[in-house]
Design an enzyme around this catalytic site. Sequence first.
Site, short mmCIF file in Angstrom:
data_model
loop_
_atom_site.label_atom_id
_atom_site.label_comp_id
_atom_site.label_asym_id
_atom_site.label_seq_id
_atom_site.Cartn_x
_atom_site.Cartn_y
_atom_site.Cartn_z
N LYS A 67 0.82 -1.22 0.00
CA LYS A 67 0.00 0.00 0.00
C LYS A 67 0.86 1.26 0.00
O LYS A 67 2.06 1.24 0.27
CB LYS A 67 -1.01 -0.05 1.15
CG LYS A 67 -2.13 -1.04 0.78
CD LYS A 67 -3.34 -0.99 1.64
CE LYS A 67 -4.40 -1.95 1.04
NZ LYS A 67 -5.46 -2.26 2.00
N ARG A 77 -3.46 -10.06 4.72
CA ARG A 77 -3.87 -10.15 3.32
C ARG A 77 -2.72 -9.62 2.48
O ARG A 77 -2.40 -8.42 2.58
CB ARG A 77 -5.14 -9.32 3.13
CG ARG A 77 -5.72 -9.33 1.73
CD ARG A 77 -6.96 -8.44 1.67
NE ARG A 77 -7.56 -8.45 0.34
CZ ARG A 77 -7.15 -7.68 -0.66
NH1 ARG A 77 -6.15 -6.84 -0.49
NH2 ARG A 77 -7.74 -7.75 -1.84
N1 HH2 Z 1 -7.45 -3.88 0.48
C1 HH2 Z 1 -7.76 -3.90 -0.83
C2 HH2 Z 1 -8.85 -4.64 -1.29
N2 HH2 Z 1 -9.60 -5.36 -0.45
N3 HH2 Z 1 -10.06 -6.10 1.73
C3 HH2 Z 1 -9.78 -6.10 3.05
N4 HH2 Z 1 -10.52 -6.82 3.90
N5 HH2 Z 1 -8.74 -5.38 3.55
C4 HH2 Z 1 -7.93 -4.62 2.76
O1 HH2 Z 1 -7.01 -3.97 3.27
C5 HH2 Z 1 -8.21 -4.61 1.35
C6 HH2 Z 1 -9.31 -5.37 0.87
C7 HH2 Z 1 -6.93 -3.12 -1.79
O2 HH2 Z 1 -5.90 -3.92 -2.30
P1 HH2 Z 1 -5.93 -4.74 -3.68
O3 HH2 Z 1 -6.96 -5.81 -3.67
O4 HH2 Z 1 -4.56 -5.23 -3.93
O5 HH2 Z 1 -6.25 -3.64 -4.76
P2 HH2 Z 1 -7.57 -3.24 -5.54
O6 HH2 Z 1 -8.60 -2.82 -4.56
O7 HH2 Z 1 -7.09 -2.10 -6.41
O8 HH2 Z 1 -8.04 -4.43 -6.34
#
Ligand code: HH2
Length: 274
Positions: A219, A254
């Site tokens: 992040k 995660r």
């Molecule tokens: N962060 C993201 C997405 N989903 N869910 C939970 N529970 N906690 C988090 O911190 C979280 C999440 C963002 O990361 P990522 O999936 O890599 O990116 P994107 O939302 O752009 O798909």
Amino acid sequence: MRSNPPPAARPLVMGILNATPDSFADGGRYLDFDAALAHARRLIAEGVDILDIGAESTRPGAQPVPADVEIERLVPLIAALRAESPIRISVDTMKPQVARAAMAAGASMWNDVTALRHAPESGAVAAELGCDVVLMHMQGEPSTMQAEPHYDDVVSEVADFLTERAELAIWAGVARDRIWLDPGIGFGKHKTRHNLPLLAGLDRIVALGFPVLLGASRKAFIGALDGGADADHRLGGSIAAALAGAAAGVAAVRVHDVAETVQALKVWAAIRSA
Ligand code: HH2
């Protein structure tokens, strides 16, 4: 001959699989079914405990995806994985109809970044599905959340929000032992002014009495602390955050980089129990 000591207790590792064109760290890489399946297999081989599969990016400014498109991307993938592996599958979606389709295909966890606020029926659907539910804190909406986040006391405000959402989920019929909490690192939080105190205060979220999921992998706060490093160059910082979470007692982290995180947590846990 001496045998290895038994593995020490450590947080579970949830591996991220984004079947999206636009996720901030891996967008476009796993939109294709075969590429997504191959990546899931790799994460399983690397020792992942839970696979978190999403088909809609929640990065700041991301465009919403219609439910039928999410379902088209997710269901064949979840079904294929379920057919070949007993791995625990989580679905990263805010839409109850997508969660329902994912559970029917073989998922057992609903990761909802809106903490069941997206649709009026979300709580009832979560209760009916009987799955694990992750309630995450977010200030604002993905499209605008990074505009001007404000808190007087970020840890207390996140803890209060999560307590209230957990109570509402229980009121809607979700079993208490199915509820997970997540402080939502990067969701309506200033890169350092809010994310760092929240990471430092994770023990207070853990003390609420529910398993806590921490998503800090790659992040933006990591880039902010390291000369603007881009998302592909944040592994060290991601591991540091995962270890901070482990020390605070989170139940799962995660992450994008499963093999490296599993190794770091194994060593952390072994040192701690020596
Ligand atoms: N962060 C993201 C997405 N989903 N869910 C939970 N529970 N906690 C988090 O911190 C979280 C999440 C963002 O990361 P990522 O999936 O890599 O990116 P994107 O939302 O752009 O798909």
